[in-house]
Design an enzyme around this catalytic site. Sequence first.
Site, PDB file in Angstrom:
ATOM      1  N   SER A   1       1.991   4.469   6.108  1.00 52.43           N
ATOM      2  CA  SER A   1       2.292   3.461   4.881  1.00 52.43           C
ATOM      3  C   SER A   1       3.330   3.997   3.978  1.00 52.43           C
ATOM      4  CB  SER A   1       1.129   2.990   4.231  1.00 52.43           C
ATOM      5  OG  SER A   1       0.719   3.803   3.350  1.00 52.43           O
ATOM      6  N   LYS A   2       3.010   5.449   3.581  1.00 53.99           N
ATOM      7  CA  LYS A   2       4.106   5.965   2.788  1.00 53.99           C
ATOM      8  C   LYS A   2       5.508   6.362   3.471  1.00 53.99           C
ATOM      9  CE  LYS A   2       3.549   7.411  -0.915  1.00 53.99           C
ATOM     10  NZ  LYS A   2       3.730   6.581  -2.126  1.00 53.99           N
TER      11      LYS A   2
ATOM     12  N   PHE B   1      -3.239   9.321 -11.734  1.00 57.83           N
ATOM     13  CA  PHE B   1      -3.066  10.935 -12.059  1.00 57.83           C
ATOM     14  C   PHE B   1      -1.656  11.401 -12.556  1.00 57.83           C
ATOM     15  CE2 PHE B   1      -3.081  14.813  -9.162  1.00 57.83           C
ATOM     16  CZ  PHE B   1      -3.214  15.845 -10.386  1.00 57.83           C
ATOM     17  N   ILE B   2      -0.869  11.257 -11.332  1.00 62.69           N
ATOM     18  CA  ILE B   2       0.499  12.014 -11.648  1.00 62.69           C
ATOM     19  C   ILE B   2       1.483  11.056 -12.417  1.00 62.69           C
ATOM     20  CG2 ILE B   2       2.384  12.989 -10.407  1.00 62.69           C
ATOM     21  CD1 ILE B   2       0.778  13.070  -7.856  1.00 62.69           C
TER      22      ILE B   2
ATOM     23  N   TYR C   1     -15.234  19.353   4.758  1.00 58.97           N
ATOM     24  CA  TYR C   1     -15.003  18.832   5.742  1.00 58.97           C
ATOM     25  C   TYR C   1     -14.805  19.777   6.784  1.00 58.97           C
ATOM     26  CZ  TYR C   1     -14.051  14.638   2.924  1.00 58.97           C
ATOM     27  OH  TYR C   1     -14.067  13.439   2.138  1.00 58.97           O
TER      28      TYR C   1
ATOM     29  N   THR D   1       5.390  11.631  -0.119  1.00 63.68           N
ATOM     30  CA  THR D   1       4.476  12.763  -0.255  1.00 63.68           C
ATOM     31  C   THR D   1       4.935  13.670   1.394  1.00 63.68           C
ATOM     32  OG1 THR D   1       2.277  13.292   0.726  1.00 63.68           O
ATOM     33  CG2 THR D   1       3.111  10.911   1.296  1.00 63.68           C
ATOM     34  N   ASP D   2       4.575  15.120   1.335  1.00 68.76           N
ATOM     35  CA  ASP D   2       4.596  15.689   2.585  1.00 68.76           C
ATOM     36  C   ASP D   2       3.998  15.160   3.520  1.00 68.76           C
ATOM     37  OD1 ASP D   2       1.934  16.402   1.755  1.00 68.76           O
ATOM     38  OD2 ASP D   2       2.341  18.672   1.460  1.00 68.76           O
ATOM     39  N   GLU D   3       2.890  14.325   3.551  1.00 68.32           N
ATOM     40  CA  GLU D   3       2.053  13.968   4.542  1.00 68.32           C
ATOM     41  C   GLU D   3       2.944  13.123   5.524  1.00 68.32           C
ATOM     42  OE1 GLU D   3      -1.972  12.479   3.998  1.00 68.32           O
ATOM     43  OE2 GLU D   3      -2.138  13.928   2.173  1.00 68.32           O
TER      44      GLU D   3
ATOM     45  N   TYR E   1      -2.669   6.040   5.491  1.00 69.96           N
ATOM     46  CA  TYR E   1      -2.124   6.286   4.204  1.00 69.96           C
ATOM     47  C   TYR E   1      -0.821   6.730   4.457  1.00 69.96           C
ATOM     48  CZ  TYR E   1      -0.673   9.198   0.220  1.00 69.96           C
ATOM     49  OH  TYR E   1      -0.038   9.700  -0.643  1.00 69.96           O
TER      50      TYR E   1
ATOM     51  N   HIS F   1      -7.820  14.433  10.961  1.00 71.66           N
ATOM     52  CA  HIS F   1      -7.571  15.431   9.785  1.00 71.66           C
ATOM     53  C   HIS F   1      -6.367  16.343  10.006  1.00 71.66           C
ATOM     54  CE1 HIS F   1      -9.893  18.381   6.683  1.00 71.66           C
ATOM     55  NE2 HIS F   1      -8.753  17.815   6.297  1.00 71.66           N
TER      56      HIS F   1
HETATM   57  P1  NAD Z   1      -3.594   7.641  -8.327  1.00 71.11           P
HETATM   58  O1  NAD Z   1      -4.546   7.050  -7.120  1.00 71.11           O
HETATM   59  O2  NAD Z   1      -4.284   8.598  -8.987  1.00 71.11           O
HETATM   60  O3  NAD Z   1      -2.866   6.678  -8.947  1.00 71.11           O
HETATM   61  C1  NAD Z   1      -2.364   5.174  -8.293  1.00 71.11           C
HETATM   62  C2  NAD Z   1      -1.762   4.603  -9.823  1.00 71.11           C
HETATM   63  O4  NAD Z   1      -1.248   3.289  -8.792  1.00 71.11           O
HETATM   64  C3  NAD Z   1      -3.280   3.808 -10.289  1.00 71.11           C
HETATM   65  O5  NAD Z   1      -3.068   3.866 -11.733  1.00 71.11           O
HETATM   66  C4  NAD Z   1      -3.568   2.415  -9.692  1.00 71.11           C
HETATM   67  O6  NAD Z   1      -3.911   1.646 -10.595  1.00 71.11           O
HETATM   68  C5  NAD Z   1      -1.938   2.177  -9.508  1.00 71.11           C
HETATM   69  N1  NAD Z   1      -1.628   1.025  -8.442  1.00 71.11           N
HETATM   70  C6  NAD Z   1      -2.297   1.013  -7.218  1.00 71.11           C
HETATM   71  N2  NAD Z   1      -2.094  -0.172  -6.624  1.00 71.11           N
HETATM   72  C7  NAD Z   1      -1.031  -0.854  -7.192  1.00 71.11           C
HETATM   73  C8  NAD Z   1      -0.368  -2.121  -7.376  1.00 71.11           C
HETATM   74  N3  NAD Z   1      -0.502  -2.884  -6.449  1.00 71.11           N
HETATM   75  N4  NAD Z   1       0.369  -2.442  -8.452  1.00 71.11           N
HETATM   76  C9  NAD Z   1       0.448  -1.625  -9.435  1.00 71.11           C
HETATM   77  N5  NAD Z   1      -0.064  -0.296  -9.609  1.00 71.11           N
HETATM   78  C10 NAD Z   1      -0.903   0.009  -8.724  1.00 71.11           C
HETATM   79  O7  NAD Z   1      -2.351   8.507  -7.437  1.00 71.11           O
HETATM   80  P2  NAD Z   1      -1.421   9.638  -7.646  1.00 71.11           P
HETATM   81  O8  NAD Z   1      -2.606  10.881  -6.947  1.00 71.11           O
HETATM   82  O9  NAD Z   1      -1.275   9.736  -8.923  1.00 71.11           O
HETATM   83  O10 NAD Z   1      -0.366   9.521  -7.064  1.00 71.11           O
HETATM   84  C11 NAD Z   1       0.915   8.902  -7.222  1.00 71.11           C
HETATM   85  C12 NAD Z   1       1.790   8.655  -6.302  1.00 71.11           C
HETATM   86  O11 NAD Z   1       2.210  10.022  -5.754  1.00 71.11           O
HETATM   87  C13 NAD Z   1       1.512   8.332  -4.830  1.00 71.11           C
HETATM   88  O12 NAD Z   1       2.574   7.156  -4.646  1.00 71.11           O
HETATM   89  C14 NAD Z   1       1.040   9.258  -4.113  1.00 71.11           C
HETATM   90  O13 NAD Z   1       1.245   8.616  -2.746  1.00 71.11           O
HETATM   91  C15 NAD Z   1       2.265  10.123  -4.431  1.00 71.11           C
HETATM   92  N6  NAD Z   1       1.567  11.815  -4.053  1.00 71.11           N
HETATM   93  C16 NAD Z   1       0.493  12.164  -4.447  1.00 71.11           C
HETATM   94  C17 NAD Z   1       0.069  13.411  -4.302  1.00 71.11           C
HETATM   95  C18 NAD Z   1      -1.022  13.917  -4.937  1.00 71.11           C
HETATM   96  O14 NAD Z   1      -1.467  15.189  -4.567  1.00 71.11           O
HETATM   97  N7  NAD Z   1      -2.034  13.217  -5.669  1.00 71.11           N
HETATM   98  C19 NAD Z   1       1.223  14.329  -3.763  1.00 71.11           C
HETATM   99  C20 NAD Z   1       2.261  13.907  -3.407  1.00 71.11           C
HETATM  100  C21 NAD Z   1       2.569  12.313  -3.526  1.00 71.11           C
HETATM  101  O1  DAU Z   2       0.016  16.201   0.524  1.00 67.72           O
HETATM  102  C1  DAU Z   2       0.007  15.344  -0.524  1.00 67.72           C
HETATM  103  C2  DAU Z   2      -1.159  14.432  -0.471  1.00 67.72           C
HETATM  104  O2  DAU Z   2      -2.408  15.120  -0.967  1.00 67.72           O
HETATM  105  C3  DAU Z   2      -1.061  13.162  -1.141  1.00 67.72           C
HETATM  106  O3  DAU Z   2      -0.038  12.362  -0.553  1.00 67.72           O
HETATM  107  C4  DAU Z   2      -2.236  12.279  -1.238  1.00 67.72           C
HETATM  108  O4  DAU Z   2      -2.220  11.125  -2.102  1.00 67.72           O
HETATM  109  C5  DAU Z   2      -3.440  13.222  -2.050  1.00 67.72           C
HETATM  110  O5  DAU Z   2      -4.589  12.463  -1.957  1.00 67.72           O
HETATM  111  C6  DAU Z   2      -3.520  14.433  -1.146  1.00 67.72           C
HETATM  112  O6  DAU Z   2      -4.084  13.990   0.490  1.00 67.72           O
HETATM  113  P1  DAU Z   2      -5.160  15.144   0.890  1.00 67.72           P
HETATM  114  O7  DAU Z   2      -5.830  14.578   1.967  1.00 67.72           O
HETATM  115  O8  DAU Z   2      -4.608  16.343   1.269  1.00 67.72           O
HETATM  116  O9  DAU Z   2      -6.279  15.509  -0.349  1.00 67.72           O
HETATM  117  P2  DAU Z   2      -7.813  15.483  -0.635  1.00 67.72           P
HETATM  118  O10 DAU Z   2      -7.797  15.909  -1.896  1.00 67.72           O
HETATM  119  O11 DAU Z   2      -8.441  14.010  -0.443  1.00 67.72           O
HETATM  120  O12 DAU Z   2      -8.114  16.378   0.492  1.00 67.72           O
HETATM  121  C7  DAU Z   2      -7.781  17.824   0.372  1.00 67.72           C
HETATM  122  C8  DAU Z   2      -8.445  18.615   1.673  1.00 67.72           C
HETATM  123  O13 DAU Z   2      -9.555  18.615   1.039  1.00 67.72           O
HETATM  124  C9  DAU Z   2      -8.369  17.875   2.739  1.00 67.72           C
HETATM  125  O14 DAU Z   2      -8.104  18.860   3.745  1.00 67.72           O
HETATM  126  C10 DAU Z   2      -9.676  17.309   3.000  1.00 67.72           C
HETATM  127  C11 DAU Z   2     -10.548  18.197   2.165  1.00 67.72           C
HETATM  128  N1  DAU Z   2     -11.813  17.549   1.605  1.00 67.72           N
HETATM  129  C12 DAU Z   2     -11.404  16.572   0.685  1.00 67.72           C
HETATM  130  C13 DAU Z   2     -12.549  16.000   0.199  1.00 67.72           C
HETATM  131  C14 DAU Z   2     -12.448  14.644  -0.884  1.00 67.72           C
HETATM  132  C15 DAU Z   2     -13.033  18.223   1.911  1.00 67.72           C
HETATM  133  O15 DAU Z   2     -13.233  19.187   2.633  1.00 67.72           O
HETATM  134  N2  DAU Z   2     -14.002  17.492   1.030  1.00 67.72           N
HETATM  135  C16 DAU Z   2     -13.854  16.249   0.260  1.00 67.72           C
HETATM  136  O16 DAU Z   2     -14.958  15.792  -0.256  1.00 67.72           O
END
Ligand code: NAD
Ligand code: DAU
Length: 339
Positions: free
Chosen positions: A156-157, A11-12, A210, A125-127, A153, A279
């Site tokens: 690990s981050k 995604f990102i 949830y 991540t802020d998590e 998760y 949660h």
């Molecule tokens: P995502 O799950 O959409 O994408 C992860 C990508 O990493 C995928 O393309 C996957 O194939 C690749 N990948 C996974 N394991 C791998 C490996 N061992 N070697 C090589 N490639 C691998 O994730 P995202 O939501 O785009 O998040 C990207 C980064 O940003 C992550 O590090 C996540 O922790 C961080 N992040 C995400 C969010 C969010 O809201 N999605 C917010 C803050 C930080």
């Molecule tokens: O804050 C940054 C993080 O945001 C990233 O580090 C993670 O990679 C990213 O997945 C995200 O984590 P969250 O757990 O906050 O995102 P998620 O979309 O899974 O859930 C957002 C909120 O919605 C959370 O409070 C759980 C709730 N939820 C989620 C799903 C999938 C529901 O209520 N129902 C659902 O089906």
Amino acid sequence: MTIIVTGGAGFIGSNFIFYILKKYSQHRVICLDKLTYAGNLATLKPVIDNPNFSFCRADICDREAVYKLFEEVQPDIIVNFAAESHVDRSIEDPGVFLQTNIMGTAVLMDACRKYGIERYHQVSTDEVYGDLPLDRPDLFFTETTPLHTSSPYSSSKASADLLVLAYSRTYGLPVSISRCSNNYGPYHFPEKLIPLMIVNALNDKLLPVYGNGGNVRDWLYVEDHCKAIDLIIHSGKAGEVYNIGGHNEMSNIDIVKIICRELGKPESLITYVPDRKGHDMRYAIDPTKIHSELGWLPEIKFADGIKKTIKWYLENRSWWEAIISGEYQKYYQKMYGDR
Ligand code: NAD
Ligand code: DAU
């Protein structure tokens, strides 16, 4: 400038690649991605024929493959997005999160030490800060908030972040770390809240919220995140951590209701399901440092960003329909079947 973007088929990372290739005509971008369930080559279609772009399928934990790529392309900058990113999956099966998110980070930084780079950037991540109580709206995460994680998760981050800072202090590796709040936008895998609710609503399926839906997240449009990382890798100081977030806190239930309204779907689709284990209640970023040092501010308001996002899912049905017709069905049944 040659940049290796790991996890760029997700995604990102994909949005970051689009942003960099559009902004810098002289930058060469190599995407290194394992193509796990979350990685998708179809996502990279818009840049696949760009002469400044290339793709390498590899696992960041595979030292030999990573070193080979570094030797071949001699990168200046590494931006590490590659990770297992879904909290719910980490609760079911933590092992792969430790492997990719911690060990993979170490392999990448070892390659940086061996071949020499200008900057290693860790997308965190802020998590890592844990959560904040709902009744203290005055509290925010700053870069000095202690790490206090909740899920496999986030643990690990946080572990990876500590390792990155250790490589900076011990070996003098020029690193930076960004800790961003929840992103939303195009190409978001439909296991996460916003895309899952859009896709389910479009299919007139139940919308599983949830607990009581009162948990709060601080939502940022993905391109604003990409702009912040671009600023950090080009102008941010080595050894520093930058928080990224746009002061846009919203409860989950409010998000789901907005999606129903935008799509003209009834709120009766909303169903409250048992809560996620452990949660986190509320995330809220204080972005003062990146604003004052690098001039970053979010540009997309949530009201506009969610409209753009929904429009994208309406116009790109084939992208998400291909995803939800495969293995995803098994995942959905496992996570939501008995919930
Ligand atoms: P995502 O799950 O959409 O994408 C992860 C990508 O990493 C995928 O393309 C996957 O194939 C690749 N990948 C996974 N394991 C791998 C490996 N061992 N070697 C090589 N490639 C691998 O994730 P995202 O939501 O785009 O998040 C990207 C980064 O940003 C992550 O590090 C996540 O922790 C961080 N992040 C995400 C969010 C969010 O809201 N999605 C917010 C803050 C930080
Ligand atoms: O804050 C940054 C993080 O945001 C990233 O580090 C993670 O990679 C990213 O997945 C995200 O984590 P969250 O757990 O906050 O995102 P998620 O979309 O899974 O859930 C957002 C909120 O919605 C959370 O409070 C759980 C709730 N939820 C989620 C799903 C999938 C529901 O209520 N129902 C659902 O089906």
